[in-house]
Motif scaffolding. Structure first.
Motif, PDB file in Angstrom:
ATOM      1  N   GLN A   1      19.636   1.616  34.237  1.00 14.12           N
ATOM      2  CA  GLN A   1      19.905   1.130  35.589  1.00 14.12           C
ATOM      3  C   GLN A   1      18.634   0.703  36.327  1.00 14.12           C
ATOM      4  OE1 GLN A   1      20.613   4.158  34.448  1.00 14.12           O
ATOM      5  NE2 GLN A   1      20.230   5.802  35.947  1.00 14.12           N
ATOM      6  N   ARG A   2      17.482   1.187  35.886  1.00 17.21           N
ATOM      7  CA  ARG A   2      16.225   0.760  36.523  1.00 17.21           C
ATOM      8  C   ARG A   2      15.801  -0.629  36.076  1.00 17.21           C
ATOM      9  NH1 ARG A   2      12.650   3.536  39.435  1.00 17.21           N
ATOM     10  NH2 ARG A   2      10.951   2.289  38.560  1.00 17.21           N
ATOM     11  N   GLY A   3      16.070  -0.964  34.829  1.00 22.67           N
ATOM     12  CA  GLY A   3      15.669  -2.271  34.308  1.00 22.67           C
ATOM     13  C   GLY A   3      16.546  -2.689  33.152  1.00 22.67           C
ATOM     14  N   PRO A   4      17.757  -3.186  33.435  1.00 25.74           N
ATOM     15  CA  PRO A   4      18.693  -3.526  32.361  1.00 25.74           C
ATOM     16  C   PRO A   4      18.127  -4.496  31.322  1.00 25.74           C
ATOM     17  CG  PRO A   4      19.779  -3.593  34.501  1.00 25.74           C
ATOM     18  CD  PRO A   4      18.326  -3.444  34.775  1.00 25.74           C
ATOM     19  N   ALA A   5      17.393  -5.507  31.764  1.00 26.33           N
ATOM     20  CA  ALA A   5      16.894  -6.524  30.830  1.00 26.33           C
ATOM     21  C   ALA A   5      15.911  -5.928  29.829  1.00 26.33           C
ATOM     22  CB  ALA A   5      16.240  -7.667  31.605  1.00 26.33           C
ATOM     23  N   PHE A   6      14.985  -5.113  30.317  1.00 25.82           N
ATOM     24  CA  PHE A   6      13.983  -4.525  29.424  1.00 25.82           C
ATOM     25  C   PHE A   6      14.627  -3.493  28.502  1.00 25.82           C
ATOM     26  CE2 PHE A   6      10.363  -1.533  28.652  1.00 25.82           C
ATOM     27  CZ  PHE A   6       9.617  -2.409  27.865  1.00 25.82           C
ATOM     28  N   PHE A   7      15.522  -2.680  29.041  1.00 26.35           N
ATOM     29  CA  PHE A   7      16.234  -1.687  28.235  1.00 26.35           C
ATOM     30  C   PHE A   7      17.012  -2.379  27.112  1.00 26.35           C
ATOM     31  CE2 PHE A   7      19.874   0.886  27.102  1.00 26.35           C
ATOM     32  CZ  PHE A   7      19.402   2.195  27.108  1.00 26.35           C
ATOM     33  N   ASP A   8      17.750  -3.429  27.486  1.00 26.80           N
ATOM     34  CA  ASP A   8      18.561  -4.130  26.481  1.00 26.80           C
ATOM     35  C   ASP A   8      17.691  -4.808  25.436  1.00 26.80           C
ATOM     36  OD1 ASP A   8      20.768  -3.305  27.858  1.00 26.80           O
ATOM     37  OD2 ASP A   8      21.149  -5.241  28.836  1.00 26.80           O
ATOM     38  N   GLN A   9      16.515  -5.278  25.826  1.00 27.81           N
ATOM     39  CA  GLN A   9      15.613  -5.889  24.854  1.00 27.81           C
ATOM     40  C   GLN A   9      15.169  -4.874  23.804  1.00 27.81           C
ATOM     41  OE1 GLN A   9      11.864  -7.371  26.373  1.00 27.81           O
ATOM     42  NE2 GLN A   9      11.414  -8.512  24.500  1.00 27.81           N
TER      43      GLN A   9
END
Length: 298
Positions: free
Chosen positions: A197-205
């Motif tokens: 939830q803090r950084g969806p794009a980086f987590f998903d990467q």
């Protein structure tokens, strides 16, 4: 009453001579005299005593001059400041940034911007990527620096950097003997990571990179701040995949290794698509130019 009437009056009062005032104003004397007479007629009292050889202010003219000079000076200052604001030389820009940028030279960037635009106030706020996007929409901040593309038409964005990802290991970890680590080598390692939830794009990467390497990360700890993650890794709780700027943190107890294939995390500058504030425009242009120069130098 028109502004030019006031400027004509001020010039005659300073020169104490209609002819000299007319030359200073680049006009002939008769039209200037008529303009002053029109002003006096509108005010209902005389401003100049014309009975003497040298033009003198009447008592009313002295009072009027004292007030008008301040008004015109204030107006000139207002025009000057408004002109500077119109080209982005003064103003205020609230900037959100992710914690990992603390090690990517953001302080130097802001110092350089302040030297170039000393009249623009910068308010800096460390926030998660999602919090930045929410704050931009609500108008709490003007611009954000986030990792990963933002798929929302209400935002405008530009890529400013692509930071190589690295594996962060506890010092002495068995994989630290490798100069470069293939992600598949981490298949059985515990992971420390930012909450999605803090950084969806980086987590998903990170999840996508690991799945492409044939495994799903076993997450044992989540931490909201970069410093918390590196502390947990140094304490031996697990490994982490982080932007390469973490090297500049200088933390002890860590082994940092590049990843085979050199995957990168993309940094974007993001702002509200309908925000056309000149100071914001200058800030965005400055940030983009600095990162381009930095990339060229690297």
């Amino acid at each position: 009453m028109e502004l030019r009437h006031l400027r004509y009056f001020l010039t005659v009062a300073e020169e104490k001579h209609f002819g000299r005032a007319a030359r200073r104003l680049r006009m002939t004397q008769p039209p200037l005299s008529r303009q002053i007479q029109e002003l006096e007629a509108e005010l209902g009292f005389e401003l100049f005593d014309r009975a003497r050889r040298q033009v003198e202010l009447t008592a009313a003219g002295v009072v009027f001059l004292g007030r008008i000079r301040g008004v015109l000076e204030g107006l000139d200052q207002a025009v000057h400041e408004a002109r500077r604001a119109s080209v982005g030389e003064i103003g205020r820009v609230a900037v959100g940034y992710i914690s990992s940028l603390a090690y990517s030279g953001i302080t130097d960037l802001l110092r350089a911007f302040h030297e170039r635009f000393p009249g623009v106030e910068i308010a800096l706020r460390e926030m998660s990527p999602q919090a930045q996007l929410d704050a931009i929409k609500e108008g709490w901040i003007d611009v954000g620096l986030v990792r990963g593309l933002v798929d929302d038409a209400s935002f405008a964005s530009a890529c400013v950097a692509r930071d190589p990802l690295v594996v962060v290991l506890p010092d002495g970890h068995r994989l630290a003997e490798h100069k470069r680590i293939r992600l598949g080598m981490l298949a059985h390692e515990p992971f420390v990571i930012f909450p999605r939830q803090r950084g969806p794009a980086f987590f998903d990467q990170i999840m996508s990179l690991c799945r492409d390497a044939g495994f799903t990360p076993r997450i044992v700890q989540e931490a909201p701040q970069l410093d918390d993650i590196v502390s947990l890794v140094a304490a031996g709780f697990g490994v982490a995949i982080m932007p390469g700027s973490i090297r500049r943190a200088g933390r002890k107890g860590l082994a940092i290794r590049p990843i085979a294939g050199a995957p990168r995390a993309t940094l974007y500058i993001v702002w509200r698509a309908d925000d056309t504030a000149p100071a914001l425009r200058e800030f965005i242009g400055f940030v983009r130019s600095v990162f381009v120069k930095k990339k060229t130098a690297d």
